[in-house]
Design an enzyme around this catalytic site. Structure first.
Site, PDB file in Angstrom:
ATOM      1  CG  HIS A 118       3.683  -2.309  10.952  1.00  0.00           C
ATOM      2  ND1 HIS A 118       2.766  -1.490  11.552  1.00  0.00           N
ATOM      3  CD2 HIS A 118       4.091  -1.647   9.843  1.00  0.00           C
ATOM      4  CE1 HIS A 118       2.605  -0.390  10.814  1.00  0.00           C
ATOM      5  NE2 HIS A 118       3.410  -0.470   9.778  1.00  0.00           N
ATOM      6  CG  HIS A 178      -4.056  -0.040   6.424  1.00  0.00           C
ATOM      7  ND1 HIS A 178      -4.059  -0.034   7.790  1.00  0.00           N
ATOM      8  CD2 HIS A 178      -2.971   0.726   6.062  1.00  0.00           C
ATOM      9  CE1 HIS A 178      -3.052   0.706   8.238  1.00  0.00           C
ATOM     10  NE2 HIS A 178      -2.387   1.184   7.213  1.00  0.00           N
ATOM     11  CG  ASP A 218       0.657  -1.576   7.746  1.00  0.00           C
ATOM     12  OD1 ASP A 218       1.499  -2.478   7.910  1.00  0.00           O
ATOM     13  OD2 ASP A 218       0.934  -0.361   7.819  1.00  0.00           O
ATOM     14  CG  ASP A 258       4.997   2.992   7.173  1.00  0.00           C
ATOM     15  OD1 ASP A 258       4.093   3.435   6.427  1.00  0.00           O
ATOM     16  OD2 ASP A 258       4.756   2.217   8.116  1.00  0.00           O
ATOM     17  CG  HIS A 259       4.196  -0.321   4.226  1.00  0.00           C
ATOM     18  ND1 HIS A 259       4.142  -1.656   4.556  1.00  0.00           N
ATOM     19  CD2 HIS A 259       3.854   0.363   5.352  1.00  0.00           C
ATOM     20  CE1 HIS A 259       3.759  -1.772   5.824  1.00  0.00           C
ATOM     21  NE2 HIS A 259       3.571  -0.559   6.319  1.00  0.00           N
ATOM     22  CG  HIS A 297      -0.364   0.106   2.542  1.00  0.00           C
ATOM     23  ND1 HIS A 297       0.546  -0.810   3.029  1.00  0.00           N
ATOM     24  CD2 HIS A 297      -0.524   1.035   3.540  1.00  0.00           C
ATOM     25  CE1 HIS A 297       0.895  -0.465   4.260  1.00  0.00           C
ATOM     26  NE2 HIS A 297       0.273   0.652   4.589  1.00  0.00           N
ATOM     27  CG  HIS A 340      -0.110   4.485   4.786  1.00  0.00           C
ATOM     28  ND1 HIS A 340      -0.937   3.713   5.570  1.00  0.00           N
ATOM     29  CD2 HIS A 340      -0.830   5.597   4.447  1.00  0.00           C
ATOM     30  CE1 HIS A 340      -2.109   4.322   5.693  1.00  0.00           C
ATOM     31  NE2 HIS A 340      -2.074   5.460   5.021  1.00  0.00           N
TER      32      HIS A 340
END
Lengths: 305, 305
Positions: free
Chosen positions: A267, A139, A209, A65-66, A61, A63
Site C-alpha cells: 500500500h 482507519h 489500511d 481503491d479496495h 473497507h 474506500h
C-alpha cells in the site's frame, strides 16, 4: 501450498503501473481474494489466476481503491457462466451498492452470491481445513483485517510405542486429538509417550489500511506471515497519523510485538516511484521483511516447532 | 486538432489486454471522455492523457463495461486536488450509485460535480466552438449515443470585393454570418459576391452499444467520423440481435446510409483474439473503415467542400 499473490500494492491513486489493493491467498486448492481494487479482474488474467476457483472474497473497507474492481469481477463471473456459490464478506453498505449496480444493468447472476456483513471480531469461515477470522483495525472509516489459518493437523500415532503400552486400537482416534489413555487397572499412558506432534497450522494476517495501533499486534499474535501497510516512509509519520495510515517503522514494530515470523509490506503511496527505501527502513527493525510486489507469490513458511 | 483516442475497445469481459470501452475525444484544447470502463484511469496514465483536462464526461448506458471506471476516476480527481467543475452526462440512476459510493467512503470532492441526466434526443452542451448532442440508440437497457460537432466557422470577407461593391465596413459582421447587403438605393449585394466560405465544421458520432437499426443512420447523417460497434463478425448476426449488438456488415450499412466520411469500429467480443477479419468484412462494404485500437488517435478529417 500456502501463499499470497499480490495483484495490487499501491495506495489510492494508481501510479507507475502499480495497482490498487488486491491479493490472492492460496491454501491448497482454495483461493481467497482479499480486497478488490479497480482492475483486479485484469490482474487475475495477467497472472493467469482462474476466477472460477475463487469462492470467498473479503473486502476490508469501502474506500474505492479496495473494492472498485468488485462489480466488474462479479459481473464477469456471471457472463462467464459461473454456477458455484460465491461468498462475499464485506462492510454492510456494499450490499446495497452492488445490488443497485446489478439492477440498473438488468443483470441476473447465474450463481448464488451470499453476502456476509462484517461486524465484531469473529470467525467468518471454519471447516476442518482452514478458518478465516476478521478483526477491526483503525482507519478513517470502518475497516477490518483478516486472518486465514490452516487448521492444526491431529497428532500421529507411534504404533510401536502404542502397542508396547497396550493402548487398544479403538482408542487411537482420541490419541490423535491429544487425550491420555487410562487402562482398566488405572494406569495412565501419557499422550506424548505414544504420539508424535504433527506440523502446526500456518497463518496469514492481512491488516488492511490502518493507523499505527499496538492493539493490532495482540490480534495477530504469532502469525506466520503478517501483511501490514506502509503507505509512507518513517519521516512522514505525522502525515501517516493524519490520514490513518502507517509508516515502515510502525509496521515493523507491530511485527516485532506480534512475534510474527515474516512481514510483508505494501500500500505504497503514489508519491514514491522507487520502493527500495521501504525495504531498507523496515528491515532495520524487522529483518524478515519482504516488499509486496505485483505478480509475486510469497510462500507462508512453516512455523518453528 | 480534432481526433478520438481509444482507451478500451473490448466488449464486456476484458481479454487479450483489451479493455472495456472508453474514448477520449480531443477538440483543440477540450478533452471529452466518452464512457469509462474499468481501468480507464490507468489507461489515461498509460497514454499520458492528463485527467485534469477532462471537463465533460458522457456515459452511454449502465452496463458495467461502460462505467465501472468512473467512481475511481472521479475519486482520484478529488485526491489530486482538482478544483475545476466537472460535468457528467449519464443515465439518471448513476447519480445515486455515485453518491452512495462517495458517502460510504466519507469522501467530499474538492470540486463541483454537475450531474446531467440523459433523456430525449437533445443538445447537451453548446458554445461558440462546439456542441454535443445525445440521441437514443437501441440496446437491452436505456442507451444513448453522442455527436460532438465543431461549430461551423463564419464566412471570410473578401475585402477588395466588398469595397468595390461599396458595402460599409460596419456591415461586415453580418456578411460573415451570411447576410446579403442592400444599399440605400435598393441595390442587392449578394453575400457570395463579397465573402469566401469558411471550412465547414467536422463532427464525430459515437453510437455506443446498439442492435442494428437504420433509424440511427438518420440521427448521424453526414458526420465526418462515425463510431459504430461491431461486437460480432457477420455470421453471428442472430447472436448479435439476441444480445442487442451489431455485426461488421450492419455497422457498414449504417455508415453507408448515413453517408459518413469515415467509420471506426470497436467493442469486439472476447471470443475473438484476432481482429483482422473485422476490418476485412467491414471494408468490403465501407472502404473508409478503421479498427479502434487502444492507444491510437484517429484524426477526424475535414469534410469535402
Amino acid at each position: 501450498m500456502f501463499g499470497v499473490t499480490i495483484l495490487g500494492n499501491n495506495s489510492a491513486i494508481p501510479a507507475y503501473d502499480r495497482h490498487p489493493t488486491a491479493q490472492i491467498v492460496t491454501l491448497n486448492e482454495q483461493l481467497f481474494l482479499i480486497d478488490c481494487g479497480e482492475g483486479t479482474q485484469m490482474q487475475l488474467s495477467r497472472y493467469k489466476i482462474r476466477r472460477s476457483r475463487i469462492n470467498h472474497i473479503f473486502i476490508s473497507h469501502l474506500h474505492g481503491d479496495h473494492y472498485f474492481g468488485l462489480p466488474g469481477l462479479v459481473t464477469s463471473m456471471g457472463l462467464m457462466g459461473r454456477e458455484n456459490d460465491l461468498h462475499l464478506y464485506a462492510p454492510a453498505p456494499l450490499q446495497q451498492i452492488l445490488q443497485l449496480q446489478l439492477d440498473v444493468a438488468d443483470t441476473k447472476l447465474p450463481f448464488k452470491l451470499h453476502f456476509h456483513p462484517l461486524g465484531n471480531d469473529a470467525t467468518l469461515v471454519s471447516n476442518e481445513k482452514f478458518s478465516v477470522e476478521c478483526f477491526r483495525v483503525y482507519h478513517r472509516i470502518d475497516c477490518w483485517g483478516f486472518i486465514i489459518r490452516e487448521k492444526k493437523k491431529p497428532r500421529k500415532i507411534d504404533r510401536e510405542k502404542a502397542v508396547a503400552c497396550q493402548v487398544p486400537s479403538v482408542y487411537y482416534e482420541r490419541l490423535k486429538n491429544g487425550d491420555d489413555y487410562e487402562s482398566r487397572t488405572g494406569e495412565i499412558v501419557k499422550n506424548e509417550w505414544v504420539t508424535i506432534p504433527n506440523i502446526p497450522g500456518r497463518s496469514y494476517a492481512y491488516c488492511a489500511d490502518t493507523i499505527f495501533n499496538p492493539a493490532i499486534a495482540e490480534k495477530v499474535k504469532h502469525v506466520s506471515m503478517l501483511y501490514h501497510e506502509t503507505t509512507y516512509l518513517k519521516t512522514l509519520h505525522e502525515r501517516a497519523a493524519l490520514r490513518y495510515h502507517s509508516t515502515t517503522h510502525q509496521a515493523a514494530q507491530i511485527a516485532l510485538q506480534a512475534e510474527a515470523r515474516q512481514l510483508l509490506i505494501g500500500h505504497f503511496s503514489s508519491k514514491y516511484e522507487d520502493l527500495g527505501e521501504f525495504l531498507t527502513e523496515t528491515t532495520d527493525l524487522f529483518p524478515q521483511t519482504q516488499l509486496a510486489l505485483e505478480g509475486v507469490t510469497y510462500l507462508i513458511n512453516q512455523d518453528k516447532q
